[in-house]
Design a protein around this motif. Sequence first.
Motif, mmCIF file in Angstrom:
data_model
loop_
_atom_site.group_PDB
_atom_site.id
_atom_site.type_symbol
_atom_site.label_atom_id
_atom_site.label_comp_id
_atom_site.label_asym_id
_atom_site.label_seq_id
_atom_site.Cartn_x
_atom_site.Cartn_y
_atom_site.Cartn_z
ATOM 1 N N TYR A 1 0.853 -1.191 0.000
ATOM 2 C CA TYR A 1 0.000 0.000 0.000
ATOM 3 C C TYR A 1 0.871 1.216 0.000
ATOM 4 O O TYR A 1 1.857 1.282 0.722
ATOM 5 C CB TYR A 1 -0.840 0.078 1.276
ATOM 6 C CG TYR A 1 -1.966 -0.878 1.303
ATOM 7 C CD1 TYR A 1 -2.619 -1.231 0.135
ATOM 8 C CD2 TYR A 1 -2.386 -1.425 2.509
ATOM 9 C CE1 TYR A 1 -3.665 -2.115 0.173
ATOM 10 C CE2 TYR A 1 -3.428 -2.310 2.551
ATOM 11 C CZ TYR A 1 -4.063 -2.654 1.380
ATOM 12 O OH TYR A 1 -5.087 -3.528 1.425
ATOM 13 N N GLN B 1 -9.728 -9.544 0.626
ATOM 14 C CA GLN B 1 -10.008 -8.717 -0.553
ATOM 15 C C GLN B 1 -9.307 -9.276 -1.784
ATOM 16 O O GLN B 1 -9.841 -9.222 -2.892
ATOM 17 C CB GLN B 1 -9.583 -7.270 -0.305
ATOM 18 C CG GLN B 1 -10.531 -6.545 0.651
ATOM 19 C CD GLN B 1 -10.038 -5.163 1.022
ATOM 20 O OE1 GLN B 1 -8.872 -4.832 0.862
ATOM 21 N NE2 GLN B 1 -10.947 -4.348 1.544
ATOM 22 N N GLY C 1 -11.054 -11.133 -5.189
ATOM 23 C CA GLY C 1 -10.774 -10.565 -6.511
ATOM 24 C C GLY C 1 -10.988 -9.066 -6.552
ATOM 25 O O GLY C 1 -11.074 -8.485 -7.625
ATOM 26 N N LEU C 2 -11.109 -8.442 -5.385
ATOM 27 C CA LEU C 2 -11.378 -7.002 -5.364
ATOM 28 C C LEU C 2 -10.100 -6.212 -5.592
ATOM 29 O O LEU C 2 -10.103 -5.193 -6.259
ATOM 30 C CB LEU C 2 -12.013 -6.596 -4.028
ATOM 31 C CG LEU C 2 -13.349 -7.266 -3.723
ATOM 32 C CD1 LEU C 2 -13.794 -6.963 -2.314
ATOM 33 C CD2 LEU C 2 -14.402 -6.813 -4.719
ATOM 34 N N ILE C 3 -9.002 -6.679 -4.996
ATOM 35 C CA ILE C 3 -7.740 -5.991 -5.262
ATOM 36 C C ILE C 3 -6.732 -6.953 -5.878
ATOM 37 O O ILE C 3 -6.740 -8.148 -5.597
ATOM 38 C CB ILE C 3 -7.143 -5.310 -4.003
ATOM 39 C CG1 ILE C 3 -6.967 -6.308 -2.865
ATOM 40 C CG2 ILE C 3 -8.000 -4.161 -3.531
ATOM 41 C CD1 ILE C 3 -6.258 -5.699 -1.669
ATOM 42 N N LYS C 4 -5.911 -6.416 -6.738
ATOM 43 C CA LYS C 4 -4.893 -7.228 -7.423
ATOM 44 C C LYS C 4 -3.616 -7.182 -6.587
ATOM 45 O O LYS C 4 -3.256 -6.136 -6.051
ATOM 46 C CB LYS C 4 -4.581 -6.644 -8.797
ATOM 47 C CG LYS C 4 -5.724 -6.692 -9.773
ATOM 48 C CD LYS C 4 -5.383 -7.590 -10.952
ATOM 49 C CE LYS C 4 -6.565 -7.944 -11.819
ATOM 50 N NZ LYS C 4 -7.886 -7.851 -11.250
#
Lengths: 244, 258
Positions: A14, A57, A61-64
């Motif tokens: 992040y 997440q 599949g919400l974040i790569k």
Amino acid sequence: MSTAIELKEVCVDYKIRNGVFNAFTHQALTNISLSIQEGETFGILGRNGSGKSTLLQVIAGLIKPSKGTVDYGRDYSKALLTLGLGFRPDLTGADNAMLSLVLQGKSRKESRELLPLIAEFAEVGAFFNQAVKTYSAGMRARLGFATALTSNVDILIIDEVLSVGDLQFRKKAENAIANQISGTKTVIFVSQSPHQVAELCTRAAIIDSSKIIVEGRPETVAEQYLENMSSARVNQKIVKPKVS
Amino acid sequence: MGFLQAISIVDLQARASLKSESSKLALSYLWWILEPILFVSVYYIVFSFLLNRGTENYILFLMCGKIPYLWFSKSITSASNSLLQNKGLVASIQIPKTLFPYINLQEALYKQWVVFLLLIGVAVYFDEVPTWEWLWLIPIVILNYLLIVAISLWAALLVTLVQDLRFVVNMSMLFLMFMSGVFWDIRELQDEYWQHVLLYYNPLAFLIDSYRVILIDQGTLDYQHLLLITVLSTVLIVSAHFMYIYLNSLLTDKILRN
């Protein structure tokens, strides 16, 4: 049994920007490799900030991932159930449930027919036709759980939703999950309660400081988690206030 | 997600939002009409009474400007926040993010058709005899919608990436209100160069002028320019859809960490 989800050396970084020149980077997941079979109920134990929610997440599949790969056995429908999220607070419980079902690919007619079922399972009574913002935390969690369960997704991912709500609803929800085990539905769920994991899951893992540290039979993992927690408690220094 | 399913979701959520919004208001759905009427009244009082600037049919003239402008500005302002506003859904299921601006636009569209009926009613009341030319309102309204979609998709994308742009969107709407002849007539500008610049390079000014051409019967429609704006809007919409796909992960990241 076929593989539903396969994570290979997944890392998630992040970058949080504070102003124009300052940025703060944090690695939420480090080299996570994990394989979950179809029909499994997989438990994830971990303390706050360990990376559990990020892992979910990624699985949803919400974040790569920043590095590594996530593969699915086929094109599954997935839903992530998180406390306080997933709803539009200004809409009624019924409208929110309806919207969730249609988003999961159900027709309007099918969805409308499922609404009474959701209202009953969620035990929200007359509040079903009131805005979700008027709900208590427990009611929200129950509505979320009931909707996700009814929408019949292939992979249901539950983030600590079962930790709120009263004991009676928790038992009912646990039974509902236990009944899924025989089916082909894959359930992944995060909990702070090792007992719940030991009771419900077919396999489990502990995530700590963005890494998976143990993975295996739920009883063993739960035991290990309890041990880690108690040793952490022993290591804590108790600072007594000085008395002048 | 199929096209029909997407339409179904947009329609369902827009209706639910409208229902929830109106349930909070004592006058409920009546506000769809009251709001534009009040806006027009305020302008009428200021320009016609206080400044004595009103021309003949000034109310109709104002409505032709204010009604499309309100639709345009409210749609874009609401759509530009739509991605950040739907954090809850983005955090729980994989859905195309273009749906969110469309949902907000659909909400505004449902409110708008009543207002357009009111506009036509007022035009008839002021003795404007409906002619076949009035049918041109249909392509003009569609083009107006296309333009709104094109700008909204890009505005929502950019505001999600850099939230500071929200202020730019708001300022642009104010700027456009003054530059689009909402309460004054661009055709009355003395400087022909600026008249041309505004009507040619500001699509909103051109559209507002077109509503007036049809309903108040002033001047003629520029069909070629209509076509040009249609093509431009379509290009912007298609390219925006590609950008949403291309930037999907980045958008998710921005929304979840909002």
